[in-house]
Design a protein around this motif. Structure first.
Motif, short mmCIF file in Angstrom:
data_model
loop_
_atom_site.label_atom_id
_atom_site.label_comp_id
_atom_site.label_asym_id
_atom_site.label_seq_id
_atom_site.Cartn_x
_atom_site.Cartn_y
_atom_site.Cartn_z
N GLU A 1 0.83 -1.20 0.00
CA GLU A 1 0.00 0.00 0.00
C GLU A 1 0.87 1.25 0.00
O GLU A 1 1.91 1.30 0.66
CB GLU A 1 -0.91 0.01 1.23
N ASP A 2 0.39 2.27 -0.75
CA ASP A 2 1.10 3.53 -0.81
C ASP A 2 1.12 4.22 0.55
O ASP A 2 0.17 4.13 1.32
CB ASP A 2 0.44 4.48 -1.81
N GLY A 3 2.22 4.90 0.80
CA GLY A 3 2.38 5.71 2.00
C GLY A 3 2.72 7.13 1.61
O GLY A 3 2.10 7.70 0.71
N ASN A 4 3.71 7.68 2.26
CA ASN A 4 4.11 9.07 2.04
C ASN A 4 4.85 9.27 0.73
O ASN A 4 5.54 8.37 0.26
CB ASN A 4 5.02 9.55 3.17
N GLN A 5 4.74 10.47 0.20
CA GLN A 5 5.55 10.85 -0.94
C GLN A 5 6.73 11.66 -0.42
O GLN A 5 6.58 12.52 0.44
CB GLN A 5 4.75 11.68 -1.95
N LEU A 6 7.91 11.33 -0.93
CA LEU A 6 9.15 12.00 -0.54
C LEU A 6 9.81 12.54 -1.81
O LEU A 6 9.44 12.15 -2.92
CB LEU A 6 10.10 11.02 0.14
N PHE A 7 10.82 13.37 -1.63
CA PHE A 7 11.55 13.90 -2.76
C PHE A 7 13.04 13.66 -2.55
O PHE A 7 13.61 14.13 -1.56
CB PHE A 7 11.26 15.40 -2.94
N LEU A 8 13.65 12.92 -3.47
CA LEU A 8 15.08 12.64 -3.40
C LEU A 8 15.84 13.68 -4.21
O LEU A 8 15.48 13.94 -5.37
CB LEU A 8 15.38 11.26 -3.97
#
Length: 175
Positions: A150-157
């Motif tokens: 299941e999808d969780g948080n969106q992050l930015f690398l």
């Protein structure tokens, strides 16, 4: 994750821990999936980046917590699975990379590997598997969702060439 535990769940593969001695085979496997690398860099994949893939781990982890498994069929490297043990929590397993050679995609290889990984993880008292995926890659999202992630948080690398890459965490509870 013990190699023997994973091998017992996936007897149709020869599974080995990859080392720097395997970087040529890993380079060829990664080159069969150029789209993945393009998310991270416009430049061609280099041997230095492959070496980094084999050894890089978060600073707070011991090097021994990282394992890179190679999956072979008929003595040919057909998939790689990079995992971090006890990350981001003690009873978690983090998948840093699952990549199947382009010639073996859509033939159940990835699904079989992940299913075997989940069974081996349960035997090792792991309660969850977590990963991050490139948010824009909907095919990868569907692959993991079909396996119960299941999808969780969106992050930015941050990217070396500048800019940022959106990634989404995914988790599958095992108990």
């Amino acid at each position: 994750m013990k190699l023997a535990t994973l091998q017992a769940q996936l007897p149709d593969f020869e599974i080995r821990l990859l080392t720097l001695a395997d970087q040529e085979a890993l380079l060829k496997l990664e080159q069969s999936n150029p789209r993945y690398h393009q998310y991270f860099s416009p430049e061609p994949l280099t041997m230095t980046e492959v070496q980094h893939d084999l050894t890089a781990h978060p600073d707070e982890l011991a090097a021994a917590q990282k394992q890179v498994f190679g999956f072979y069929l008929a003595h040919r490297l057909v998939a790689v699975l990079d995992v971090l043990n006890q990350y981001p929590q003690e009873q978690f397993l983090f998948v840093g990379l699952l990549m199947v050679n382009k010639a073996y995609q859509r033939k159940s290889v990835g699904r079989v590997i992940v299913t075997g990984l989940m069974q081996a993880a349960l035997q090792a008292n792991i309660t969850a598997i977590q990963l991050t995926r490139v948010t824009a890659d909907e095919g990868v999202a569907r692959f993991w969702q079909k396996l119960g992630f299941e999808d969780g948080n969106q992050l930015f690398l941050p990217l070396k060439a500048g800019g940022r890459l959106a990634v989404t965490t995914m988790t599958r509870l095992l108990q």
